[in-house]
Design an enzyme around this catalytic site. Structure first.
Site, PDB file in Angstrom:
ATOM      1  N   LYS A   1      -3.830 -16.862  13.236  1.00  0.00           N
ATOM      2  CA  LYS A   1      -4.399 -15.983  12.031  1.00  0.00           C
ATOM      3  C   LYS A   1      -5.270 -16.895  11.067  1.00  0.00           C
ATOM      4  O   LYS A   1      -5.687 -17.922  11.129  1.00  0.00           O
ATOM      5  CB  LYS A   1      -2.981 -15.635  11.173  1.00  0.00           C
ATOM      6  CG  LYS A   1      -2.295 -14.483  11.640  1.00  0.00           C
ATOM      7  CD  LYS A   1      -1.125 -14.072  10.888  1.00  0.00           C
ATOM      8  CE  LYS A   1      -0.558 -12.877  11.414  1.00  0.00           C
ATOM      9  NZ  LYS A   1       0.678 -12.269  10.814  1.00  0.00           N
TER      10      LYS A   1
ATOM     11  N   ARG B   1       6.525 -14.251  16.861  1.00  0.00           N
ATOM     12  CA  ARG B   1       5.310 -13.331  17.691  1.00  0.00           C
ATOM     13  C   ARG B   1       3.960 -14.163  17.763  1.00  0.00           C
ATOM     14  O   ARG B   1       3.472 -14.443  16.855  1.00  0.00           O
ATOM     15  CB  ARG B   1       5.387 -12.297  16.438  1.00  0.00           C
ATOM     16  CG  ARG B   1       4.423 -11.020  16.738  1.00  0.00           C
ATOM     17  CD  ARG B   1       4.274 -10.020  15.810  1.00  0.00           C
ATOM     18  NE  ARG B   1       3.486  -9.077  16.220  1.00  0.00           N
ATOM     19  CZ  ARG B   1       2.227  -8.905  16.123  1.00  0.00           C
ATOM     20  NH1 ARG B   1       1.385  -9.894  15.728  1.00  0.00           N
ATOM     21  NH2 ARG B   1       1.622  -7.658  16.572  1.00  0.00           N
TER      22      ARG B   1
HETATM   23  N1  HH2 Z   1       1.044  -9.770  12.420  1.00  0.00           N
HETATM   24  C1  HH2 Z   1       0.170  -8.825  12.911  1.00  0.00           C
HETATM   25  C2  HH2 Z   1       0.615  -7.549  13.256  1.00  0.00           C
HETATM   26  N2  HH2 Z   1       1.901  -7.166  13.144  1.00  0.00           N
HETATM   27  N3  HH2 Z   1       4.186  -7.758  12.678  1.00  0.00           N
HETATM   28  C3  HH2 Z   1       5.070  -8.962  12.343  1.00  0.00           C
HETATM   29  N4  HH2 Z   1       6.344  -8.469  12.184  1.00  0.00           N
HETATM   30  N5  HH2 Z   1       4.789  -9.953  11.712  1.00  0.00           N
HETATM   31  C4  HH2 Z   1       3.407 -10.326  11.629  1.00  0.00           C
HETATM   32  O1  HH2 Z   1       3.142 -11.399  11.310  1.00  0.00           O
HETATM   33  C5  HH2 Z   1       2.451  -9.417  12.287  1.00  0.00           C
HETATM   34  C6  HH2 Z   1       2.782  -8.175  12.749  1.00  0.00           C
HETATM   35  C7  HH2 Z   1      -1.145  -9.303  12.970  1.00  0.00           C
HETATM   36  O2  HH2 Z   1      -1.612  -9.559  14.112  1.00  0.00           O
HETATM   37  P1  HH2 Z   1      -2.078  -9.057  15.374  1.00  0.00           P
HETATM   38  O3  HH2 Z   1      -1.215  -7.723  15.998  1.00  0.00           O
HETATM   39  O4  HH2 Z   1      -2.600  -9.879  16.615  1.00  0.00           O
HETATM   40  O5  HH2 Z   1      -3.466  -8.429  14.741  1.00  0.00           O
HETATM   41  P2  HH2 Z   1      -3.936  -6.865  14.572  1.00  0.00           P
HETATM   42  O6  HH2 Z   1      -3.058  -6.475  13.383  1.00  0.00           O
HETATM   43  O7  HH2 Z   1      -5.217  -7.025  14.077  1.00  0.00           O
HETATM   44  O8  HH2 Z   1      -3.682  -5.970  15.754  1.00  0.00           O
END
Ligand code: HH2
Length: 277
Positions: free
Chosen positions: A223, A257
């Site tokens: 992040k 995660r």
């Molecule tokens: N962070 C992201 C997405 N979903 N869900 C939970 N429960 N907790 C988190 O911290 C979280 C989440 C963001 O990460 P990522 O999926 O890699 O990115 P993007 O939202 O751009 O797809």
């Protein structure tokens, strides 16, 4: 403490669960476009499972700061074939990262058993009904605002107290909506309407959120606050991600995660051994 998700049950404390991220999106902040093709997404999910993931989290809508919502039909088209195929091929539980009740319902029918709701049901009240009826597991994540605008000016009087109060209020309302505490895990939502300083305060006080008697999930992988702290580009944030993962395990976090499953599993197994020695 027990966590139930469909046919799956975990009793905590136990070894930390690692949730592998499968983003079926063109625009996710860390891996946008790499697994947008369904076959590549499935292959990636299988690889993460082989690396030791305990869960897979499949998402079709980026929640990165500034992201625009994805239309329902498009999100369904992205995630359903991937969930269907993974559910046939892996034994580990699959969660769907969505805020839309229709996507949650179809994903659960396609083989998912957990709904990862980054809006904690503020976008559509029918989502909890879907979760209740399917007896699915539920990730209740805190977010201030919505992805499009959440990083414009996050403001709290006391971020730790406010997120904690939010958990208490959501757990009560979830129970009233037919989702009992034993199906729920809590997530402070690192980077979701939070400055770097807010994220650091939440991380420092992680252990305080165990007061709700529910397992904690944490998503810090790659992040942007890690970039703020170290200057590292997205692709080079594994060391910072692992530092947070190790810290989180020492503070009682139950589920991590992550994008980098093999590396996280290795780091976590070592710190667990130290804690047990
Ligand atoms: N962070 C992201 C997405 N979903 N869900 C939970 N429960 N907790 C988190 O911290 C979280 C989440 C963001 O990460 P990522 O999926 O890699 O990115 P993007 O939202 O751009 O797809």
């Amino acid at each position: 403490m027990l966590w139930e998700a469909g046919p799956h049950r975990w009793e905590f404390p136990r070894r930390t669960l690692v949730m592998g991220i499968v983003n079926v999106t063109p625009d996710s902040f860390a891996d946008g476009g790499r697994y947008f093709d369904p076959e590549r997404a499935v292959a990636h999910g299988l690889e993460l499972a082989a690396q030791g993931a305990d869960l897979l989290d499949v998402g079709g809508e980026s929640t990165r700061p500034g992201a625009e919502p994805v239309p329902l039909e498009e999100e369904l088209r992205r995630v359903l074939p991937v969930i269907r195929s993974l559910a046939r091929q892996v034994r580990i539980p699959i969660s769907v990262d969505t805020v839309k009740p229709e996507v949650a319902a179809e994903a659960l029918a396609a083989g998912a058993c957990i709904v990862n709701d980054v809006a904690a049901n503020r976008s559509d009240p029918t989502l909890w009904r879907v979760v209740a009826e399917a007896r699915a597991g539920y990730v209740c994540m805190h977010m201030q605002g919505c992805p499009r605008t959440m990083q414009q000016r996050p403001t709290y009087r006391d971020v730790v107290a406010e997120v904690s109060a939010f958990f208490g209020e959501r757990l009560e309302r979830l129970a009233g909506a037919g989702v009992p505490p034993q199906r729920v895990v809590l997530d402070v939502g690192i980077g979701f309407g939070k400055t770097c300083e807010h994220n650091l305060q939440l991380l420092r006080e992680l252990a305080s959120f165990t007061r709700w008697g529910r397992p904690l999930l944490l998503g810090v992988s790659r992040k942007s606050f890690l970039g703020v702290l170290t200057g590292a580009a997205v692709a080079d944030r594994l060391p910072g991600s692992l530092a947070c993962a190790v810290w989180a395990v020492t503070r009682g976090v139950a589920i991590l995660r992550v994008h980098d499953v093999a590396e996280t599993v290795q780091a976590v197994r070592v710190i667990e051994a130290v804690l047990k020695a």
